[in-house]
Motif scaffolding. Structure first.
Motif, short mmCIF file in Angstrom:
data_model
loop_
_atom_site.label_atom_id
_atom_site.label_comp_id
_atom_site.label_asym_id
_atom_site.label_seq_id
_atom_site.Cartn_x
_atom_site.Cartn_y
_atom_site.Cartn_z
N VAL A 2 0.83 -1.27 0.07
CA VAL A 2 -0.15 0.10 0.08
C VAL A 2 0.94 1.39 -0.12
O VAL A 2 0.30 2.23 -0.07
CB VAL A 2 -1.06 -0.02 1.04
N ALA A 3 2.17 1.11 0.21
CA ALA A 3 3.00 2.20 0.09
C ALA A 3 4.35 1.64 -0.11
O ALA A 3 4.79 0.74 0.29
CB ALA A 3 2.96 3.09 1.41
N ALA A 4 5.30 2.66 -0.59
CA ALA A 4 6.71 2.54 -0.81
C ALA A 4 7.65 3.69 -0.86
O ALA A 4 6.95 4.88 -0.96
CB ALA A 4 6.81 1.73 -2.37
N GLY A 5 8.76 3.43 -0.36
CA GLY A 5 9.91 4.76 -0.33
C GLY A 5 11.01 4.36 -0.99
O GLY A 5 11.40 2.95 -0.59
N ALA A 6 11.72 4.97 -1.41
CA ALA A 6 13.04 4.65 -1.84
C ALA A 6 13.88 5.68 -2.10
O ALA A 6 13.58 6.94 -2.41
CB ALA A 6 13.03 3.89 -3.32
N VAL A 7 15.27 5.68 -1.87
CA VAL A 7 16.24 6.66 -2.15
C VAL A 7 17.36 5.94 -2.94
O VAL A 7 17.89 4.72 -2.30
CB VAL A 7 16.61 7.35 -0.99
N THR A 8 17.84 6.35 -3.99
CA THR A 8 19.03 5.88 -4.94
C THR A 8 19.73 6.88 -5.48
O THR A 8 19.54 8.10 -5.44
CB THR A 8 18.25 4.96 -6.10
N PRO A 9 21.06 6.54 -5.94
CA PRO A 9 21.85 7.58 -6.64
C PRO A 9 21.24 8.30 -7.95
O PRO A 9 21.55 9.29 -8.33
CB PRO A 9 22.86 6.77 -7.22
N VAL A 10 19.93 7.89 -8.35
CA VAL A 10 19.24 8.43 -9.51
C VAL A 10 17.83 9.04 -8.97
O VAL A 10 16.96 9.38 -9.74
CB VAL A 10 18.81 7.59 -10.52
N GLY A 11 17.45 9.16 -7.64
CA GLY A 11 16.07 9.55 -7.02
C GLY A 11 16.07 9.41 -5.70
O GLY A 11 16.58 8.46 -5.12
N LEU A 12 15.49 10.42 -5.07
CA LEU A 12 15.29 10.56 -3.58
C LEU A 12 13.91 9.95 -3.28
O LEU A 12 13.64 10.26 -2.11
CB LEU A 12 15.50 12.27 -3.34
#
Length: 347
Positions: A2-12
């Motif tokens: 129902v929800a997701a969060g991610a931080v990577t070198p190509v997106g905060l």
């Protein structure tokens, strides 16, 4: 989901990462860290983080961003949900230094406190696995059991990985696994974090949360081929077994998968393993058979691999750019553990 969060070198955020991944964005750059010859290491890292922060402290900074985004998307519903966290970490973070505690313990304690402050929820229990990329395959059954029994309302499944640490770079260099022009059979160091929120359908309806995807298959197995031995990767018995078991329930419903997300880098033994397993499980796949390897553009994913795959899939399902409504997530740890997870689009 129902929800997701991610931080990577190509997106905060998860949506930034998903669209950047779709556009084949790459993040390789020269890092402040150096190898054993004193040469700058090619790496994928977040330039927005303090370059002086390394190791476990940096992992916390990464994870809290992804965790905060996932809980934020729950809105007011987060305050009334009983939650449990399944935290996946890399193997070396579970090693206890002489006279101290393992970095995994510090990371888990800090993230549990952050989760409570973000969501205002009651005390959140944390289950930690330091089995690397395949860790979600071993943690998820326990989380799903707690959800099914009604012991919790939501499960936070996440992982964090960072190679931005002098000791980690030295270890990769000593093992011959550090990518450079004269060593292409290797990995590009990276860092990222991702969290997804899992609930039962009745909880999602009661909390007015939109379904982003459903996990319908999961399996783990063990491979003999590892980075530190010469076993033939073409045997691929573990990955083949994991794929067959994870996709079995889907095949029984007359469905097949057309999208595969993996954690493989440029290390050839993992490519050989995937080739062999794919040939043996062709009957479980259909067109377009799209294979995606985010680690080849945004750096090694480590223990964040499968949560990141779920975050990318959920954004792709919600926004209509998924190549197929059924995705398979594959990950393998250095110790030989392999995990396969199947997620389908809502409806």
């Amino acid at each position: 989901m129902v929800a997701a969060g991610a931080v990577t070198p190509v997106g905060l955020r998860s949506i930034d990462t998903a669209f950047s991944h779709r556009a084949s964005a790459a993040a390789m750059r020269e890092s402040p860290l150096v190898d054993g010859q004193g040469e700058p290491v090619t790496m994928c890292f977040l330039p927005t983080l303090d370059p002086r922060v390394t190791g476990a402290a940096r992992a916390v900074l990464l994870a809290e961003r992804a965790l905060g985004e996932a809980i934020e998307k729950l809105g007011p519903a987060a305050r009334g949900l009983r939650m449990q966290m399944g935290l996946c970490l890399d193997e070396h973070l579970g090693q206890r230094p002489p006279g101290g505690e393992a970095p995994a313990q510090r990371i888990a304690a800090e993230l549990a406190a952050r989760a409570q402050s973000y969501g205002g929820a009651p005390e959140i229990a944390v289950k930690v696995s330091t089995r690397g990329p395949a860790a979600p395959g071993y943690l998820l059954p326990e989380l799903c059991d707690a959800l099914a029994r009604g012991a919790i309302d939501a499960a936070l499944l996440g992982g964090v990985h960072t190679d931005y640490d002098p000791a980690r770079i030295a270890a990769l260099d000593a093992a011959g696994r550090l990518f450079r022009p004269d060593n292409l059979d290797a990995l590009v160091p990276g860092e990222c974090a991702a969290f997804v929120v899992l609930t039962r359908p009745d909880v999602a309806r009661r909390a007015l949360l939109r379904e982003l995807g459903q996990i319908v298959g999961l399996s783990t197995a063990h491979e003999r081929a590892r980075p530190d031995n010469d076993e033939s990767a073409f045997q691929a018995t573990g990955l083949t077994a994991a794929l067959r078991a994870a996709l079995g329930p889907l095949a029984e419903r007359g469905m097949r998968a057309g999208w595969m997300l993996t954690d493989i880098t440029f290390e050839t033994f993992r490519h050989f393993e995937l080739q062999a397993a794919s040939v043996r499980t062709q009957q479980l796949f259909c067109d377009p058979q799209q294979l995606e390897c985010p680690a080849q553009r945004i750096g090694a994913l480590g223990a964040a691999a499968m949560p990141l795959h779920l975050a990318i899939a959920s954004e792709a399902f919600a926004r209509g750019f998924a190549p197929h409504p059924c995705a398979v997530s594959l990950a393998g740890s250095d110790g030989g553990e392999r995990a396969a997870m199947v997620v389908v689009a809502p409806g």
